[in-house]
Design a protein around this motif. Sequence first.
Motif, PDB file in Angstrom:
ATOM      1  N   CYS A  52       8.940  -2.011  -3.461  1.00 11.51           N
ATOM      2  CA  CYS A  52       9.210  -0.633  -3.040  1.00 11.51           C
ATOM      3  C   CYS A  52      10.589  -0.536  -2.398  1.00 11.51           C
ATOM      4  CB  CYS A  52       8.135  -0.156  -2.070  1.00 11.51           C
ATOM      5  SG  CYS A  52       8.340   1.564  -1.553  1.00 11.51           S
ATOM      6  N   THR A  53      10.943  -1.528  -1.595  1.00  8.47           N
ATOM      7  CA  THR A  53      12.247  -1.545  -0.949  1.00  8.47           C
ATOM      8  C   THR A  53      13.364  -1.601  -1.984  1.00  8.47           C
ATOM      9  OG1 THR A  53      11.327  -2.645   1.009  1.00  8.47           O
ATOM     10  CG2 THR A  53      13.717  -2.792   0.681  1.00  8.47           C
ATOM     11  N   ALA A  54      13.271  -2.540  -2.914  1.00  9.00           N
ATOM     12  CA  ALA A  54      14.313  -2.697  -3.932  1.00  9.00           C
ATOM     13  C   ALA A  54      14.433  -1.450  -4.815  1.00  9.00           C
ATOM     14  CB  ALA A  54      14.029  -3.932  -4.788  1.00  9.00           C
ATOM     15  N   ILE A  55      13.303  -0.912  -5.243  1.00  7.64           N
ATOM     16  CA  ILE A  55      13.314   0.281  -6.095  1.00  7.64           C
ATOM     17  C   ILE A  55      13.936   1.469  -5.359  1.00  7.64           C
ATOM     18  CG2 ILE A  55      11.828   2.030  -7.165  1.00  7.64           C
ATOM     19  CD1 ILE A  55       9.909  -0.360  -7.880  1.00  7.64           C
ATOM     20  N   ALA A  70      23.143  -5.198  -7.381  1.00  9.56           N
ATOM     21  CA  ALA A  70      21.821  -5.799  -7.183  1.00  9.56           C
ATOM     22  C   ALA A  70      21.366  -5.559  -5.749  1.00  9.56           C
ATOM     23  CB  ALA A  70      21.853  -7.296  -7.475  1.00  9.56           C
ATOM     24  N   VAL A  71      20.050  -5.448  -5.599  1.00  9.33           N
ATOM     25  CA  VAL A  71      19.426  -5.349  -4.284  1.00  9.33           C
ATOM     26  C   VAL A  71      18.338  -6.416  -4.236  1.00  9.33           C
ATOM     27  CG1 VAL A  71      18.044  -3.922  -2.718  1.00  9.33           C
ATOM     28  CG2 VAL A  71      19.849  -2.858  -4.093  1.00  9.33           C
ATOM     29  N   ASP A  87       8.881  -9.783   8.361  1.00 11.68           N
ATOM     30  CA  ASP A  87      10.335  -9.901   8.394  1.00 11.68           C
ATOM     31  C   ASP A  87      10.873  -9.540   7.014  1.00 11.68           C
ATOM     32  OD1 ASP A  87      10.528 -10.833  11.042  1.00 11.68           O
ATOM     33  OD2 ASP A  87      10.274 -12.922  10.418  1.00 11.68           O
ATOM     34  N   ARG A  88      11.894  -8.694   6.981  1.00 14.47           N
ATOM     35  CA  ARG A  88      12.503  -8.284   5.708  1.00 14.47           C
ATOM     36  C   ARG A  88      14.010  -8.476   5.833  1.00 14.47           C
ATOM     37  NH1 ARG A  88      11.210  -2.319   3.858  1.00 14.47           N
ATOM     38  NH2 ARG A  88      11.933  -1.954   5.966  1.00 14.47           N
ATOM     39  N   VAL A  89      14.583  -9.218   4.885  1.00 15.12           N
ATOM     40  CA  VAL A  89      16.024  -9.441   4.848  1.00 15.12           C
ATOM     41  C   VAL A  89      16.559  -8.819   3.568  1.00 15.12           C
ATOM     42  CG1 VAL A  89      17.877 -11.147   4.781  1.00 15.12           C
ATOM     43  CG2 VAL A  89      15.825 -11.586   6.166  1.00 15.12           C
ATOM     44  N   THR A 111      11.133   3.680   3.340  1.00 15.21           N
ATOM     45  CA  THR A 111      10.550   3.641   1.995  1.00 15.21           C
ATOM     46  C   THR A 111       9.063   3.977   2.104  1.00 15.21           C
ATOM     47  OG1 THR A 111       9.926   1.304   2.005  1.00 15.21           O
ATOM     48  CG2 THR A 111      12.184   1.829   1.296  1.00 15.21           C
ATOM     49  N   PRO A 112       8.450   4.450   1.030  1.00 16.85           N
ATOM     50  CA  PRO A 112       7.035   4.844   1.104  1.00 16.85           C
ATOM     51  C   PRO A 112       6.102   3.736   1.607  1.00 16.85           C
ATOM     52  CG  PRO A 112       8.028   5.738  -0.872  1.00 16.85           C
ATOM     53  CD  PRO A 112       9.054   4.818  -0.262  1.00 16.85           C
ATOM     54  N   VAL A 113       6.236   2.522   1.090  1.00 14.52           N
ATOM     55  CA  VAL A 113       5.339   1.448   1.516  1.00 14.52           C
ATOM     56  C   VAL A 113       5.641   1.038   2.958  1.00 14.52           C
ATOM     57  CG1 VAL A 113       4.599  -0.937   1.065  1.00 14.52           C
ATOM     58  CG2 VAL A 113       4.847   0.668  -0.832  1.00 14.52           C
ATOM     59  N   THR A 114       6.910   1.047   3.346  1.00 16.89           N
ATOM     60  CA  THR A 114       7.266   0.754   4.735  1.00 16.89           C
ATOM     61  C   THR A 114       6.578   1.727   5.679  1.00 16.89           C
ATOM     62  OG1 THR A 114       9.427  -0.143   4.107  1.00 16.89           O
ATOM     63  CG2 THR A 114       9.184   0.588   6.387  1.00 16.89           C
TER      64      THR A 114
END
Length: 128
Positions: A52-55, A70-71, A87-89, A111-114
């Motif tokens: 979800c973050t990358a999208i 790129a992400v 933890d998210r990097v 983001t939605p999932v976050t």
Amino acid sequence: MAHAKASIGTTNYQTAIVTGHHRLTADEGPALGGKDVGPGPYELLTSALAACTAITLRMYAERKQWPVTAVHADVHFVREGDKQHIDRVLTIEGGVDAEQKKRMADIAERTPVTLTLKGGLEIRTTLA
């Protein structure tokens, strides 16, 4: 909205998952009695947040017409005693400056999932 069905038979702990037209297998590692033929439940949870973050960040960069090539979202579920956190990097590649990267990190927090994970949600369980 999203929907998934999971079924398990007598093979510890191999679980067949159907979501949309996709079929997945979840399992536990040998240390927990499984055969590690698929990701475990917490691996699926971190995968959902990472995807979800990358999208979302890809969509944002496209809308802003930023030259992001790129992400990468590296997500770890951490349990320390009775406390847990994620933890998210983020790694953002391309011709973007520090301010644009900071803005994308701010967007990642929404983001939605976050937002779902941060807000918690009610789970209603019934028997069929």
